[in-house]
Design an enzyme around this catalytic site. Structure first.
Site, PDB file in Angstrom:
ATOM      1  N   HIS A   1      36.702  24.480  47.033  1.00 17.06           N
ATOM      2  CA  HIS A   1      36.162  23.080  46.967  1.00 17.06           C
ATOM      3  C   HIS A   1      33.911  23.554  47.779  1.00 17.06           C
ATOM      4  CE1 HIS A   1      34.488  18.724  47.689  1.00 17.06           C
ATOM      5  NE2 HIS A   1      34.293  18.752  48.458  1.00 17.06           N
TER       6      HIS A   1
ATOM      7  N   HIS B   1      32.082  26.166  39.380  1.00 13.85           N
ATOM      8  CA  HIS B   1      31.389  26.341  40.011  1.00 13.85           C
ATOM      9  C   HIS B   1      30.241  28.106  39.924  1.00 13.85           C
ATOM     10  CE1 HIS B   1      31.624  21.978  41.886  1.00 13.85           C
ATOM     11  NE2 HIS B   1      32.239  22.899  42.865  1.00 13.85           N
TER      12      HIS B   1
ATOM     13  N   LYS C   1      30.743  13.563  35.248  1.00 17.53           N
ATOM     14  CA  LYS C   1      30.421  13.958  36.468  1.00 17.53           C
ATOM     15  C   LYS C   1      29.303  14.122  37.257  1.00 17.53           C
ATOM     16  CE  LYS C   1      31.930  17.495  39.885  1.00 17.53           C
ATOM     17  NZ  LYS C   1      32.033  19.182  40.133  1.00 17.53           N
TER      18      LYS C   1
END
Length: 143
Positions: A134, A31, A63
């Site tokens: 996350h 990310h 994804k």
């Protein structure tokens, strides 16, 4: 001698791949792209970065969405010092530069085709031991 040991340690780490990475390291790999990679044609950014960072893998489904934070990692870590919301997620105190990649068309297996969108949004994360692990979502600044 110390140079040789460092070289061997780096080689072994590279050979280990993602096997021994922590959840925070995995978060960073999947990310964070800072400074933003600019050597890629804008229309190919998502496909190349998702493959380069090991998010899209041959033989695995594409994804549906992935967000890259194009800001220093400490700006995301700052979220973990905020008060969590009712669901236990933390939000960055300021909006960050992001690239959101959304799967285009019906491709469910690589090669995957994505549409990139540039945003200035707050990032919502789950934290563990003061570090993001996350990415739960993003939202536009209020106002």
């Amino acid at each position: 001698m110390a140079g040789w040991a460092l070289c061997m340690a780096l080689l072994l780490a590279a050979l280990a791949g993602t096997e021994g990475e922590t959840r925070y390291q995995k978060f960073l790999r999947q990310h964070v792209d800072y400074p933003k990679t600019t050597s890629i044609a804008a229309h190919r950014y998502c496909e190349i970065m998702l493959m380069r960072k090991g998010v899209t893998v041959t033989g695995q489904p594409c994804k549906p969405t992935n967000t890259f934070v194009n800001a220093p990692s400490w700006r995301v870590v700052a979220a973990c010092s905020q008060t969590p919301d009712a669901a236990g997620f933390y939000t960055t105190p300021t909006a960050l530069s992001l690239t959101t990649c959304r799967l285009r068309g019906g491709n469910t297996r690589p090669p995957c085709s994505y549409r990139a969108q540039q945003l200035q949004h707050h990032v919502r994360v789950a934290c563990l031991n003061g570090l993001p692990v996350h990415l739960a979502g993003t939202h536009a600044p209020a106002g």
